[in-house]
Design a protein around this motif. Structure first.
Motif, mmCIF file in Angstrom:
data_model
loop_
_atom_site.group_PDB
_atom_site.id
_atom_site.type_symbol
_atom_site.label_atom_id
_atom_site.label_comp_id
_atom_site.label_asym_id
_atom_site.label_seq_id
_atom_site.Cartn_x
_atom_site.Cartn_y
_atom_site.Cartn_z
ATOM 1 N N THR A 157 0.842 -1.190 0.000
ATOM 2 C CA THR A 157 0.000 0.000 0.000
ATOM 3 C C THR A 157 0.881 1.245 0.000
ATOM 4 O OG1 THR A 157 -1.721 -1.170 1.220
ATOM 5 C CG2 THR A 157 -1.782 1.240 1.287
ATOM 6 N N ALA A 158 0.556 2.218 -0.828
ATOM 7 C CA ALA A 158 1.358 3.443 -0.848
ATOM 8 C C ALA A 158 1.139 4.250 0.436
ATOM 9 C CB ALA A 158 1.036 4.272 -2.081
ATOM 10 N N ILE A 159 -0.114 4.602 0.752
ATOM 11 C CA ILE A 159 -0.404 5.444 1.915
ATOM 12 C C ILE A 159 -1.638 4.910 2.638
ATOM 13 C CG2 ILE A 159 -1.031 7.759 2.716
ATOM 14 C CD1 ILE A 159 0.403 8.879 0.239
ATOM 15 N N LEU A 160 -1.501 4.679 3.945
ATOM 16 C CA LEU A 160 -2.615 4.306 4.812
ATOM 17 C C LEU A 160 -2.867 5.430 5.803
ATOM 18 C CD1 LEU A 160 -4.673 2.366 6.148
ATOM 19 C CD2 LEU A 160 -2.754 1.381 7.440
ATOM 20 N N ILE A 161 -4.094 5.917 5.849
ATOM 21 C CA ILE A 161 -4.517 6.934 6.815
ATOM 22 C C ILE A 161 -5.399 6.233 7.845
ATOM 23 C CG2 ILE A 161 -5.816 9.075 7.124
ATOM 24 C CD1 ILE A 161 -5.172 9.643 4.114
ATOM 25 N N GLU A 162 -4.959 6.187 9.097
ATOM 26 C CA GLU A 162 -5.695 5.464 10.128
ATOM 27 C C GLU A 162 -5.874 6.354 11.365
ATOM 28 O OE1 GLU A 162 -5.501 1.268 12.696
ATOM 29 O OE2 GLU A 162 -3.837 1.820 11.393
ATOM 30 N N ASN A 163 -7.112 6.548 11.747
ATOM 31 C CA ASN A 163 -7.434 7.382 12.910
ATOM 32 C C ASN A 163 -6.748 8.749 12.822
ATOM 33 O OD1 ASN A 163 -8.994 5.336 14.144
ATOM 34 N ND2 ASN A 163 -7.144 4.375 14.938
ATOM 35 N N SER A 164 -6.799 9.348 11.659
ATOM 36 C CA SER A 164 -6.066 10.595 11.404
ATOM 37 C C SER A 164 -6.922 11.547 10.572
ATOM 38 C CB SER A 164 -4.746 10.301 10.681
ATOM 39 O OG SER A 164 -3.903 9.496 11.467
ATOM 40 N N PRO A 165 -7.708 12.400 11.227
ATOM 41 C CA PRO A 165 -8.561 13.334 10.488
ATOM 42 C C PRO A 165 -7.757 14.433 9.807
ATOM 43 C CG PRO A 165 -8.656 13.796 12.832
ATOM 44 C CD PRO A 165 -7.866 12.528 12.684
ATOM 45 N N ARG A 166 -8.375 15.060 8.826
ATOM 46 C CA ARG A 166 -7.835 16.239 8.141
ATOM 47 C C ARG A 166 -6.474 15.986 7.506
ATOM 48 N NH1 ARG A 166 -10.678 20.961 9.983
ATOM 49 N NH2 ARG A 166 -12.080 20.480 11.705
ATOM 50 N N THR A 167 -6.274 14.785 6.991
ATOM 51 C CA THR A 167 -5.036 14.485 6.271
ATOM 52 C C THR A 167 -5.171 14.957 4.829
ATOM 53 O OG1 THR A 167 -4.609 12.561 7.663
ATOM 54 C CG2 THR A 167 -3.472 12.649 5.555
ATOM 55 N N LEU A 168 -4.128 15.572 4.319
ATOM 56 C CA LEU A 168 -4.109 16.034 2.930
ATOM 57 C C LEU A 168 -3.026 15.265 2.176
ATOM 58 C CD1 LEU A 168 -4.802 17.948 0.590
ATOM 59 C CD2 LEU A 168 -3.293 19.650 1.612
ATOM 60 N N VAL A 169 -3.440 14.532 1.154
ATOM 61 C CA VAL A 169 -2.520 13.773 0.304
ATOM 62 C C VAL A 169 -2.706 14.272 -1.113
ATOM 63 C CG1 VAL A 169 -1.924 11.498 -0.600
ATOM 64 C CG2 VAL A 169 -2.588 11.744 1.800
ATOM 65 N N GLY A 170 -1.700 14.952 -1.658
ATOM 66 C CA GLY A 170 -1.873 15.563 -2.964
ATOM 67 C C GLY A 170 -0.639 15.559 -3.834
ATOM 68 N N HIS A 171 -0.871 15.513 -5.140
ATOM 69 C CA HIS A 171 0.167 15.697 -6.157
ATOM 70 C C HIS A 171 1.257 14.624 -6.065
ATOM 71 C CE1 HIS A 171 1.499 18.330 -9.354
ATOM 72 N NE2 HIS A 171 2.735 18.285 -8.901
ATOM 73 N N ASN A 172 0.878 13.438 -5.593
ATOM 74 C CA ASN A 172 1.810 12.319 -5.526
ATOM 75 C C ASN A 172 1.561 11.360 -6.690
ATOM 76 O OD1 ASN A 172 2.901 12.811 -2.632
ATOM 77 N ND2 ASN A 172 0.671 12.779 -2.370
ATOM 78 N N THR A 173 2.586 10.578 -7.027
ATOM 79 C CA THR A 173 2.448 9.489 -7.979
ATOM 80 C C THR A 173 2.721 8.185 -7.251
ATOM 81 O OG1 THR A 173 3.135 10.868 -9.847
ATOM 82 C CG2 THR A 173 3.290 8.491 -10.136
ATOM 83 N N MET A 174 1.858 7.194 -7.429
ATOM 84 C CA MET A 174 1.998 5.899 -6.769
ATOM 85 C C MET A 174 1.963 4.818 -7.837
ATOM 86 S SD MET A 174 -0.797 6.888 -3.857
ATOM 87 C CE MET A 174 -0.898 8.638 -3.426
ATOM 88 N N ARG A 175 3.027 4.032 -7.907
ATOM 89 C CA ARG A 175 3.185 3.079 -9.002
ATOM 90 C C ARG A 175 3.262 1.641 -8.493
ATOM 91 N NH1 ARG A 175 5.640 6.365 -13.263
ATOM 92 N NH2 ARG A 175 6.389 8.325 -12.392
ATOM 93 N N ASP A 176 2.651 0.724 -9.254
ATOM 94 C CA ASP A 176 2.787 -0.723 -9.032
ATOM 95 C C ASP A 176 2.406 -1.138 -7.619
ATOM 96 O OD1 ASP A 176 3.756 -1.113 -11.669
ATOM 97 O OD2 ASP A 176 5.747 -0.454 -11.036
ATOM 98 N N CYS A 177 1.453 -0.449 -7.031
ATOM 99 C CA CYS A 177 1.019 -0.757 -5.672
ATOM 100 C C CYS A 177 -0.236 -1.623 -5.707
ATOM 101 C CB CYS A 177 0.745 0.532 -4.899
ATOM 102 S SG CYS A 177 -0.362 1.674 -5.753
ATOM 103 N N GLN A 178 -0.451 -2.375 -4.622
ATOM 104 C CA GLN A 178 -1.700 -3.114 -4.492
ATOM 105 C C GLN A 178 -2.847 -2.168 -4.163
ATOM 106 O OE1 GLN A 178 -1.925 -5.970 -1.275
ATOM 107 N NE2 GLN A 178 -3.585 -7.094 -2.286
ATOM 108 N N PHE A 179 -2.603 -1.268 -3.213
ATOM 109 C CA PHE A 179 -3.570 -0.232 -2.850
ATOM 110 C C PHE A 179 -2.857 1.120 -2.900
ATOM 111 C CE2 PHE A 179 -4.860 -3.844 0.095
ATOM 112 C CZ PHE A 179 -5.791 -4.369 -0.790
ATOM 113 N N GLY A 180 -3.531 2.104 -3.480
ATOM 114 C CA GLY A 180 -2.950 3.441 -3.520
ATOM 115 C C GLY A 180 -3.090 4.148 -2.190
ATOM 116 N N VAL A 181 -4.299 4.609 -1.881
ATOM 117 C CA VAL A 181 -4.592 5.301 -0.625
ATOM 118 C C VAL A 181 -5.772 4.622 0.046
ATOM 119 C CG1 VAL A 181 -5.222 7.490 0.477
ATOM 120 C CG2 VAL A 181 -3.779 7.502 -1.573
#
Length: 290
Positions: A157-181
């Motif tokens: 997984t590229a990025i996991l957000i867990e119990n974390s409000p107001r997270t900003l994930v932007g302008h990233n490239t994620m390649r060959d992953c099973q899960f993106g976000v």
């Protein structure tokens, strides 16, 4: 022409185009900052990092990670206090496992910053989530401008957000992953302007689950202007009152689905299952192209 849909049913695939955006009445904020202003400053940073870094940092401490770093990101995150900046310089950065982000920090990549992570896909169902970046128990984290790649042909997984409000994930490239976000209890998070190219291993049956963006649990999540391709499910949303706007979904088996994740879908890094508390309820979709 404008189309706007509210859903409370299961398994609905959306094809929407040619829409006009409305200004949200209550913009998402990253802590005290207005997200629209933050994103504009970040766009300027992507175009000219040297002149815009001070504006993005807001005067907080900046820790720079030089190109060629090995397992340096976690230490850099630990060095900055709430609101500080970790800057990955252009070039390759290698991490042997998950980097956990447990306090409010801004992780920025200069144009050309590549994060190579040695994480693994989860076989079968429920699929074990092995993230490159794990935002855990923090509020107002920002991740911008990274090119996240796997050390192997297929990553976790590229990025996991867990119990974390107001997270900003932007302008990233994620390649060959099973899960993106994946978003598990990330109220009012914003996932925008990312390019997610998942693995195609689901086509051969090597992996049972491959998804671009999944909102498992959370309210008022915004998914905007992302480009998601190659996944079994491009965008999958559960939870309440979110927005899916202006996303480009192509080469996926299903582009956009409003449904409910069950206990057989995901196992989080600590071994806990992550079923959705609600099916997709009160979401709106505008201007998506699938």
């Amino acid at each position: 022409m404008k189309h706007k849909f509210l859903f409370t049913a299961l398994a609905i695939v959306i094809l929407v185009s040619g829409c006009n955006r409305e200004t949200p009445q209550e913009p998402i904020t990253t802590q005290e900052e207005d997200v629209a202003t933050v994103i504009q400053n970040l766009r300027e940073f992507s175009q000219n990092p040297a002149s815009s870094l001070t504006k993005v940092s807001g005067g907080k401490r900046i820790v720079e990670v030089p190109a060629g770093s090995v397992d340096a990101l976690a230490a850099a995150v630990g060095q900055v206090r709430d609101g500080g900046v970790v800057l990955l310089r252009a070039g390759s950065h290698t991490e042997s496992g998950t980097v956990t982000i447990d306090h409010r920090v801004k992780i920025l990549g200069e144009p050309g910053a590549i994060l190579i992570s040695d994480t693994k896909p989860g076989e079968g169902l429920p699929a074990t989530v092995d993230p490159a970046l794990h935002v855990l128990g923090a509020s107002g984290v920002l991740i911008w401008g990274l090119d996240i790649r796997s050390k192997d042909a297929v990553g976790g997984t590229a990025i996991l957000i867990e119990n974390s409000p107001r997270t900003l994930v932007g302008h990233n490239t994620m390649r060959d992953c099973q899960f993106g976000v994946l978003i598990e209890k990330g109220d009012r998070s914003n996932i925008c302007e990312n390019t997610i190219i998942t693995t195609s291993a689901w086509r051969t049956g090597a992996l049972a689950a491959v998804y671009g963006i999944v909102a498992i649990n959370g309210e008022d999540i915004e998914l905007e202007e992302n480009d998601v391709s190659n996944a079994f499910l491009g965008i999958w949303v559960c939870g309440k009152d979110g927005e899916v706007d202006q996303n480009n979904l192509h080469g996926n088996y299903i582009g956009l689905i409003f449904c409910r994740a069950s206990e057989v879908d995901f196992t989080l890094p600590r071994g806990n299952l992550a079923p959705a508390e609600f099916s997709a309820t009160g979401w709106s979709a505008e201007g998506n192209n699938s």
